[in-house]
Design a protein around this motif. Structure first.
Motif, PDB file in Angstrom:
ATOM      1  N   VAL A   1       0.844  -1.194   0.000  1.00 56.25           N
ATOM      2  CA  VAL A   1       0.000   0.000   0.000  1.00 56.25           C
ATOM      3  C   VAL A   1       0.883   1.249   0.000  1.00 56.25           C
ATOM      4  O   VAL A   1       1.558   1.540   0.983  1.00 56.25           O
TER       5      VAL A   1
ATOM      6  N   GLY B   1       7.017  11.700  -2.489  1.00 52.48           N
ATOM      7  CA  GLY B   1       8.008  12.771  -2.335  1.00 52.48           C
ATOM      8  C   GLY B   1       9.282  12.545  -3.138  1.00 52.48           C
ATOM      9  O   GLY B   1      10.015  13.488  -3.422  1.00 52.48           O
TER      10      GLY B   1
ATOM     11  N   ALA C   1      16.328  15.554  -2.713  1.00 50.82           N
ATOM     12  CA  ALA C   1      17.199  14.425  -3.040  1.00 50.82           C
ATOM     13  C   ALA C   1      18.448  14.280  -2.164  1.00 50.82           C
ATOM     14  O   ALA C   1      19.390  13.596  -2.538  1.00 50.82           O
TER      15      ALA C   1
END
Ligand SMILES: Cc1cc2nc3c(=O)[nH]c(=O)nc-3n(C[C@H](O)[C@H](O)[C@H](O)COP(=O)(O)OP(=O)(O)OC[C@H]3O[C@@H](n4cnc5c(N)ncnc54)[C@H](O)[C@@H]3O)c2cc1C
Lengths: 551, 180
Positions: free
Chosen positions: A11, A100, A106
């Motif tokens: 999920v 995200g 990053a």
């Protein structure tokens, strides 16, 4: 309608879920990967700051939408109100394939060894549920390595004396600094600190068949226009689908975990893209819906065997919500420091992550990403500055290219009252009770933040800033982009939600593989640790599965 | 050309396309010196008030002010049916006329006709909540003057500094101004 049974349902197609889907499907399990959002690419939103995922005043380009989603936020005074995804108090991360990781900054941090044993390092902290992780850095090290190589990180830890030990270097060389970072780097050295180039999930050289970073200004909050930013959407999720064993179902919102009369978990119910309710039976379920939505799903899944929600026998589901006590300093310069070479954040120090005399925890410090025009116009100026009018406009003109900021994610001390619950009154578009967020930061967090902000300010001054000021976080609960901790792992079922493999205590075929597992959240952005945990949890599932364990 | 330049070129082209449609359709001839664009939600008078507010928030100088940059157009688009701020429509429809009338008692003039110094003084008072509990209160109801000011100020900055695709920041004026 009931769908064909699969081995595993995952999920959430974000950081942890993307990794889990790939590992399980590669090992031959049949997998359905559910994502409530869709695919969002750079073409969909371009360089639009007002809907980008960092300040989002108009909407969140990477989801969720304001039409169907709501939460309840309870403030420090106890007032509750309904909040929309593009309000700060919603504490949003994202909702799309990759979540995200499509639009992040990053930064790719490994937590330090101390971050896994905070209680042993700092002792008991009054009012905090501070605890050691049931796993050590050593346990997770090979999985950090796997995340770095499979997803792709550029960095060089050899110049950071505080970096935890590693077996293998980063797969790509570190990025060079832009002008601002070079100025800050040399100031840090003057101060005796140990600056280095931030490890980044971006390509410093072509990697995995994708291009090298183009240094655009609209990086954090945006998808990459040249696909040089590495998230789960362009690495592990495509690999999972290529195995032929993984079906990605987008615009499908998982509603509830289903159990049978014997109390065994049998699958999930979900609303498909036409809002039709469906059932997906599965042998095992891996929750990776984020530190807010994973506990919400568990708390919403009540049954005869689980009257307080699944896995919630001892009332730990949703507790210990943590983000970071973000702090730092801003400075104005006489000369231009801005060059427009993105993404901006580039130089960091780990000199103050731990062992700060008189304080618990600490944070890494790094220079800030490029501030976009609207964001700069609505903040980043000395206290008491004009907020509109000629003086405001003059400030914009003079200082846009002459400012720098340093920020640090201060590690918070977890507490039992900072939590995700489900609302009794408010429901979302599908009629499902929404998440309710409440809690606070401890005084210790603010004190550490003041200490760290002071270091940031001194750093800017050493770099030549002529005016500086600090930013200290408020006492309100933090979650948002760094949300974590709400289903902590632990050895004792009475004080944690899962065991050290992310397996929910007392529900053998239910696993968690997202930021919810974090016992503590490090003094770093959390995503690489979440990815590493995705590999760690999956590795356990696969090994057991291959030995015939069907949980 | 770096990919960043390339993208900026693409956006510039898109902008040219938008402004062509816009000048082709929406402008009408009017009194010289006053903008005479027609709007979806705002009446002529409301737009004039908004223009003046936009110029107070971002005054014109070597670079365009809020009005010339299209801030009123941004607000109008966002509070229209297809905008992102539809829920703020009543706020603007109520508060713009109220903001114009509130100075009558004290300054004997509408906001639109106040001279520059009085205008700024009045807005500073409004911002600080000076009129939140005054007799002017009823024409603002159910909204609170200082709350309106805060939102309007923020949304003017969005219109001036945000992407032109939302109707403001004409010609990327703010990007050029700060040398983004
Ligand atoms: C602008 C921005 C910048 C960031 N920068 C950094 C950075 O530089 N470094 C860093 O370490 N981290 C960064 N982050 C944070 C990082 O993205 C998160 O830490 C990470 O994505 C969290 O991983 P997760 O697996 O816990 O949850 P997520 O990645 O959020 O994944 C959860 C997924 O589950 C889906 N989902 C939820 N509920 C359901 C449901 N009921 N049914 C179906 N699907 C569901 C969600 O839509 C989502 O896609 C940034 C985030 C943002 C938004």
């Amino acid at each position: 309608m009931e769908k064909k049974r699969v081995n595993a349902v995952v999920v959430g197609a974000g950081a942890g879920g993307g990794v889990a889907a790939k590992e399980l499907s590669e090992a031959g399990l049949s997998v359905v990967l559910f994502e409530r959002g869709g695919l969002v690419t750079h073409e969909d939103h371009g360089n639009d700051e007002l809907t980008a995922q960092r300040s989002f005043p108009l909407a969140c380009a990477f989801g969720p939408d304001n039409e169907r989603y709501r939460r309840v936020y309870r403030d420090l005074q106890g007032n509750e109100r309904v909040v929309l995804p593009n309000e700060w108090d919603y504490q949003n991360n994202a909702a799309c394939v990759g979540s995200g990781t499509v639009c992040y900054g990053a930064m790719a941090w490994r937590f330090m060894e101390e971050d896994f044993k905070m209680k042993s390092t700092y002792g008991t902290v009054e009012g905090s549920t501070l605890e050691d992780w049931p796993i050590s850095y050593e346990d997770l090290e090979p999985y950090y390595e796997k995340a770095e190589w499979e997803i792709g990180v550029a960095g060089d830890d050899s110049i950071n004396p505080y970096a935890p030990w590693r077996r293998k270097p980063h797969p790509m060389p570190a990025f060079h600094h832009n002008r601002e970072a070079r100025i800050l780097e040399s100031a840090a050295k003057d101060l005796g600190y140990h600056p280095f180039s931030i490890p980044m999930l971006r390509n410093s050289v072509p990697y995995n068949g994708r291009r090298v970073c183009a240094h655009v200004r609209q990086c954090v909050g945006f998808a990459c226009p040249v696909d040089a930013k590495n998230g789960t959407q362009n690495t592990v999720i495509p690999t999972a689908i290529e195995t032929g064993n993984c079906e990605l179902k987008i615009h499908c919102k998982v509603a509830e975990l289903l159990t049978n009369d014997q109390g065994r978990l049998t699958g999930v119910s979900y609303f498909d893209e036409n809002d039709q309710k469906q059932i997906q039976p599965a042998d095992i379920i891996v929750l990776a819906a984020s530190a807010t939505e994973t506990p919400r799903l568990m708390l919403n899944s009540t049954s005869k065997h689980f009257p307080n929600g699944i896995g919630n026998r001892y009332d730990w589901v949703g507790r210990n919500l943590q983000g970071h006590a973000y702090c730092g300093a801003d400075g104005l310069f006489e000369h231009e420091v801005y060059t427009g070479e993105g993404p901006g954040a580039s130089v960091a120090i780990c000199d103050f992550n731990h062992h700060n005399e008189g304080y618990v925890g600490g944070a890494m410090l790094a220079n800030e990403f490029i501030k976009l025009p609207y964001a700069y116009s609505s903040g980043y100026r000395p206290p008491g500055s004009a907020r509109w009018g000629q003086e405001h406009k003059d400030f914009q003109k003079r200082y846009y290219r002459r400012n720098a900021s340093i920020r640090g994610p201060v590690q918070e001390m977890p507490n039992y009252e900072s939590r995700v619950q489900v609302s009794r009154e408010v429901r979302d578009h599908w009629g499902i009770p929404v998440a309710k967020i409440s809690g606070y930061k401890l005084d210790e967090d603010i004190q550490t933040a003041e200490f760290i902000a002071d270091k940031a300010e001194k750093w800017l001054q050493a770099a030549g800033a002529v005016e500086t000021w600090k930013s200290i976080p408020g006492k309100g609960v933090s979650g948002s982009q760094h949300q974590a901790g709400t289903c902590r792992m632990g050895d004792d079922p009475q004080t944690s939600v899962t065991n050290k493999y992310g397996q929910v205590h007392g529900v053998d075929n239910l696993f968690i593989a997202d930021g919810s597992l974090h016992v503590t959240n490090g003094g770093f952005n959390p995503v690489l640790t979440i990815m590493a945990l995705g590999y760690w949890v999956s590795d356990y599932i696969v090994k057991e599965w291959q030995h015939g364990n069907r949980f | 050309m770096t990919p960043d330049d390339l993208l900026n070129n693409v956006s510039r082209r898109t902008f040219l396309k938008i402004s062509a449609i816009w000048t082709g359709g929406a402008w009408i001839v009017g009194i010289p010196g006053l903008s005479s664009q027609s709007y979806d939600v705002l009446t002529r008078e409301e737009a004039d008030i908004m223009d003046l507010l936009a110029d107070c928030m971002v005054p014109p100088d070597d670079f365009a002010g809020g009005k010339e940059a299209g801030v009123t157009n941004f607000i109008d688009q966002q509070i229209s049916r297809n905008g992102y701020l539809t829920e703020d429509r009543d706020l603007y429809k109520t508060c713009l006329p109220a903001l114009n009338r509130t100075p009558l008692k004290e300054y004997k003039k509408h906001f639109l006709t106040l001279d520059r110094d009085a205008r700024i003084e009045y807005l500073k008072k409004l911002e600080r909540g000076f009129y939140d509990h005054s007799t002017a209160e009823e024409i603002w109801e159910p909204f609170i003057p200082s709350h309106f000011f805060a939102k309007m100020r923020d949304q003017c900055l969005m219109g001036f500094y945000g992407s032109p695709k939302h109707g403001g920041n004409n010609n990327y004026v703010s990007y050029r101004m700060i040398r983004f």
